[in-house]
Motif scaffolding. Sequence first.
Motif, PDB file in Angstrom:
ATOM      1  N   LEU A   1       0.824  -1.209   0.000  1.00  0.00           N
ATOM      2  CA  LEU A   1       0.000   0.000   0.000  1.00  0.00           C
ATOM      3  C   LEU A   1       0.860   1.263   0.000  1.00  0.00           C
ATOM      4  O   LEU A   1       0.615   2.193  -0.781  1.00  0.00           O
ATOM      5  CB  LEU A   1      -0.909   0.005   1.236  1.00  0.00           C
ATOM      6  N   ILE A   2       1.861   1.298   0.868  1.00  0.00           N
ATOM      7  CA  ILE A   2       2.721   2.479   0.988  1.00  0.00           C
ATOM      8  C   ILE A   2       3.516   2.700  -0.298  1.00  0.00           C
ATOM      9  O   ILE A   2       3.688   3.836  -0.755  1.00  0.00           O
ATOM     10  CB  ILE A   2       3.668   2.336   2.197  1.00  0.00           C
ATOM     11  N   THR A   3       3.988   1.610  -0.894  1.00  0.00           N
ATOM     12  CA  THR A   3       4.759   1.709  -2.137  1.00  0.00           C
ATOM     13  C   THR A   3       3.923   2.322  -3.252  1.00  0.00           C
ATOM     14  O   THR A   3       4.373   3.221  -3.972  1.00  0.00           O
ATOM     15  CB  THR A   3       5.258   0.318  -2.575  1.00  0.00           C
ATOM     16  N   ILE A   4       2.691   1.854  -3.397  1.00  0.00           N
ATOM     17  CA  ILE A   4       1.811   2.378  -4.444  1.00  0.00           C
ATOM     18  C   ILE A   4       1.445   3.834  -4.152  1.00  0.00           C
ATOM     19  O   ILE A   4       1.432   4.683  -5.047  1.00  0.00           O
ATOM     20  CB  ILE A   4       0.540   1.516  -4.570  1.00  0.00           C
ATOM     21  N   ALA A   5       1.168   4.135  -2.886  1.00  0.00           N
ATOM     22  CA  ALA A   5       0.746   5.489  -2.513  1.00  0.00           C
ATOM     23  C   ALA A   5       1.870   6.512  -2.690  1.00  0.00           C
ATOM     24  O   ALA A   5       1.622   7.658  -3.097  1.00  0.00           O
ATOM     25  CB  ALA A   5       0.242   5.506  -1.073  1.00  0.00           C
ATOM     26  N   CYS A   6       3.107   6.109  -2.400  1.00  0.00           N
ATOM     27  CA  CYS A   6       4.224   7.068  -2.378  1.00  0.00           C
ATOM     28  C   CYS A   6       4.972   7.179  -3.704  1.00  0.00           C
ATOM     29  O   CYS A   6       5.744   8.135  -3.881  1.00  0.00           O
ATOM     30  CB  CYS A   6       5.204   6.685  -1.275  1.00  0.00           C
ATOM     31  N   SER A   7       4.785   6.231  -4.603  1.00  0.00           N
ATOM     32  CA  SER A   7       5.518   6.263  -5.878  1.00  0.00           C
ATOM     33  C   SER A   7       4.633   6.850  -6.974  1.00  0.00           C
ATOM     34  O   SER A   7       3.616   6.254  -7.345  1.00  0.00           O
ATOM     35  CB  SER A   7       5.967   4.844  -6.261  1.00  0.00           C
ATOM     36  N   ALA A   8       5.026   8.001  -7.478  1.00  0.00           N
ATOM     37  CA  ALA A   8       4.215   8.696  -8.490  1.00  0.00           C
ATOM     38  C   ALA A   8       4.062   7.863  -9.766  1.00  0.00           C
ATOM     39  O   ALA A   8       3.021   7.919 -10.420  1.00  0.00           O
ATOM     40  CB  ALA A   8       4.844  10.051  -8.809  1.00  0.00           C
ATOM     41  N   LYS A   9       5.108   7.099 -10.122  1.00  0.00           N
ATOM     42  CA  LYS A   9       5.035   6.325 -11.370  1.00  0.00           C
ATOM     43  C   LYS A   9       4.057   5.157 -11.276  1.00  0.00           C
ATOM     44  O   LYS A   9       3.726   4.534 -12.291  1.00  0.00           O
ATOM     45  CB  LYS A   9       6.426   5.817 -11.754  1.00  0.00           C
ATOM     46  N   LEU A  10       3.602   4.851 -10.051  1.00  0.00           N
ATOM     47  CA  LEU A  10       2.624   3.772  -9.869  1.00  0.00           C
ATOM     48  C   LEU A  10       1.193   4.304  -9.807  1.00  0.00           C
ATOM     49  O   LEU A  10       0.268   3.515  -9.601  1.00  0.00           O
ATOM     50  CB  LEU A  10       2.927   2.979  -8.594  1.00  0.00           C
ATOM     51  N   HIS A  11       1.001   5.587  -9.975  1.00  0.00           N
ATOM     52  CA  HIS A  11      -0.343   6.152  -9.935  1.00  0.00           C
ATOM     53  C   HIS A  11      -1.005   5.990 -11.297  1.00  0.00           C
ATOM     54  O   HIS A  11      -1.354   6.956 -11.975  1.00  0.00           O
ATOM     55  CB  HIS A  11      -0.289   7.625  -9.508  1.00  0.00           C
ATOM     56  N   ARG A  12      -1.159   4.736 -11.675  1.00  0.00           N
ATOM     57  CA  ARG A  12      -1.791   4.352 -12.931  1.00  0.00           C
ATOM     58  C   ARG A  12      -2.949   3.407 -12.617  1.00  0.00           C
ATOM     59  O   ARG A  12      -2.981   2.795 -11.542  1.00  0.00           O
ATOM     60  CB  ARG A  12      -0.774   3.680 -13.861  1.00  0.00           C
ATOM     61  N   PRO A  13      -3.914   3.264 -13.536  1.00  0.00           N
ATOM     62  CA  PRO A  13      -5.108   2.448 -13.258  1.00  0.00           C
ATOM     63  C   PRO A  13      -4.811   1.057 -12.713  1.00  0.00           C
ATOM     64  O   PRO A  13      -5.448   0.627 -11.745  1.00  0.00           O
ATOM     65  CB  PRO A  13      -5.796   2.376 -14.622  1.00  0.00           C
ATOM     66  N   MET A  14      -3.834   0.350 -13.293  1.00  0.00           N
ATOM     67  CA  MET A  14      -3.530  -1.007 -12.843  1.00  0.00           C
ATOM     68  C   MET A  14      -3.181  -1.028 -11.358  1.00  0.00           C
ATOM     69  O   MET A  14      -3.667  -1.863 -10.587  1.00  0.00           O
ATOM     70  CB  MET A  14      -2.379  -1.586 -13.657  1.00  0.00           C
ATOM     71  N   PHE A  15      -2.319  -0.096 -10.924  1.00  0.00           N
ATOM     72  CA  PHE A  15      -1.845  -0.102  -9.545  1.00  0.00           C
ATOM     73  C   PHE A  15      -2.855   0.531  -8.585  1.00  0.00           C
ATOM     74  O   PHE A  15      -2.880   0.185  -7.403  1.00  0.00           O
ATOM     75  CB  PHE A  15      -0.487   0.600  -9.461  1.00  0.00           C
ATOM     76  N   ILE A  16      -3.685   1.440  -9.096  1.00  0.00           N
ATOM     77  CA  ILE A  16      -4.748   1.990  -8.254  1.00  0.00           C
ATOM     78  C   ILE A  16      -5.788   0.909  -7.957  1.00  0.00           C
ATOM     79  O   ILE A  16      -6.305   0.817  -6.833  1.00  0.00           O
ATOM     80  CB  ILE A  16      -5.384   3.221  -8.929  1.00  0.00           C
ATOM     81  N   LEU A  17      -6.079   0.077  -8.950  1.00  0.00           N
ATOM     82  CA  LEU A  17      -6.960  -1.070  -8.710  1.00  0.00           C
ATOM     83  C   LEU A  17      -6.284  -2.060  -7.755  1.00  0.00           C
ATOM     84  O   LEU A  17      -6.919  -2.597  -6.846  1.00  0.00           O
ATOM     85  CB  LEU A  17      -7.313  -1.762 -10.029  1.00  0.00           C
ATOM     86  N   LEU A  18      -4.995  -2.286  -7.976  1.00  0.00           N
ATOM     87  CA  LEU A  18      -4.239  -3.190  -7.112  1.00  0.00           C
ATOM     88  C   LEU A  18      -4.214  -2.689  -5.671  1.00  0.00           C
ATOM     89  O   LEU A  18      -4.190  -3.497  -4.733  1.00  0.00           O
ATOM     90  CB  LEU A  18      -2.809  -3.331  -7.638  1.00  0.00           C
ATOM     91  N   PHE A  19      -4.261  -1.373  -5.478  1.00  0.00           N
ATOM     92  CA  PHE A  19      -4.246  -0.776  -4.143  1.00  0.00           C
ATOM     93  C   PHE A  19      -5.369  -1.331  -3.263  1.00  0.00           C
ATOM     94  O   PHE A  19      -5.236  -1.420  -2.039  1.00  0.00           O
ATOM     95  CB  PHE A  19      -4.380   0.749  -4.279  1.00  0.00           C
ATOM     96  N   ASN A  20      -6.480  -1.699  -3.888  1.00  0.00           N
ATOM     97  CA  ASN A  20      -7.629  -2.216  -3.139  1.00  0.00           C
ATOM     98  C   ASN A  20      -7.422  -3.652  -2.657  1.00  0.00           C
ATOM     99  O   ASN A  20      -8.072  -4.071  -1.691  1.00  0.00           O
ATOM    100  CB  ASN A  20      -8.890  -2.165  -4.006  1.00  0.00           C
ATOM    101  N   LEU A  21      -6.533  -4.401  -3.316  1.00  0.00           N
ATOM    102  CA  LEU A  21      -6.341  -5.811  -2.969  1.00  0.00           C
ATOM    103  C   LEU A  21      -5.736  -5.999  -1.573  1.00  0.00           C
ATOM    104  O   LEU A  21      -6.262  -6.805  -0.787  1.00  0.00           O
ATOM    105  CB  LEU A  21      -5.489  -6.499  -4.040  1.00  0.00           C
ATOM    106  N   PRO A  22      -4.643  -5.315  -1.216  1.00  0.00           N
ATOM    107  CA  PRO A  22      -4.117  -5.486   0.149  1.00  0.00           C
ATOM    108  C   PRO A  22      -5.078  -5.019   1.233  1.00  0.00           C
ATOM    109  O   PRO A  22      -5.056  -5.561   2.346  1.00  0.00           O
ATOM    110  CB  PRO A  22      -2.823  -4.655   0.145  1.00  0.00           C
TER     111      PRO A  22
END
Length: 301
Positions: free
Chosen positions: A45-66
Amino acid sequence: MYTNASSAALLTLQELGLSNEYVYPAFLFGTLTYMCIMFFNLLLLITIACSAKLHRPMFILLFNLPISDMLGATALFPQLVYSIVTQNRLISLPACFVQAFLVHFYGTGNLLILSAMAYDRYIAICCPLRYNAIMTPLCLVRMIIFIWLLNFSIIGTLFLLLKRLKLCRTNIVDFYCNNPSLLKLTCENTSVNNYYGLIFIVFLQGGSLSIILYTYAQILHTCVLTNQPDARRKAIQTCGTHLTIYLILQINTLATLLAHRFEGVSPLLRRALGVSVLIFPPFLDPIIYGLKTKELNSSVL
């Protein structure tokens, strides 16, 4: 002789069968497993939230999984490790309902999230020129809200149907509370609940499987036709990670639900399958995504 469990303060969960010499090792193992699950998923969660290059649809959807995985683990482990160290398998009826709700909310949420991620991969690989036009921020927000609202509606209805029944037994047949084990406590007609459960299984399990089969068939077809080996390899790697996580959850969940509907299935096997649903996906999901997804791997490092 049955008692009226609807007004009883406590229910009894299935005994763990641990001898005294294994109590503290089991407590330590359960506590460490829960801490690892929470740590790995929080790291994701922290990795996706803090990394700007991960602010894409795939990883925003993935954010909900953890988030869903942590809910599932929290539904099981705190109560389980407490009962291990105290050797007390009693649980209040309200606490049992909360645990069962969270267990089913987690499983349904994961299948819906993984189905949405499969759709995202399908658009990204099969319709790359239209991807940004389709997966807009507004579309993404609507998808996420729809996932959680649909999840809450399905599981909320499941437990409203259960709540109307009068319970007449107090012994839960599993290591934790869930809808099938609570249904076995009632002496009333459960036809409506059983029909809803079957529709629920067909709609959720069958629907998510249909989405996965269709999207992956189209992705495979596109990968075969593409003349770019690097793009093909990246697509297969990303989709392979997603498919591995989906199959772990789908097979475990379906086997557990079906085990409750067939009396001939060994109770020990049914309980092992039920516990595995709440241990393996939450533990493996962040590890598999972290190791197999290049963007996540490089962000963590």
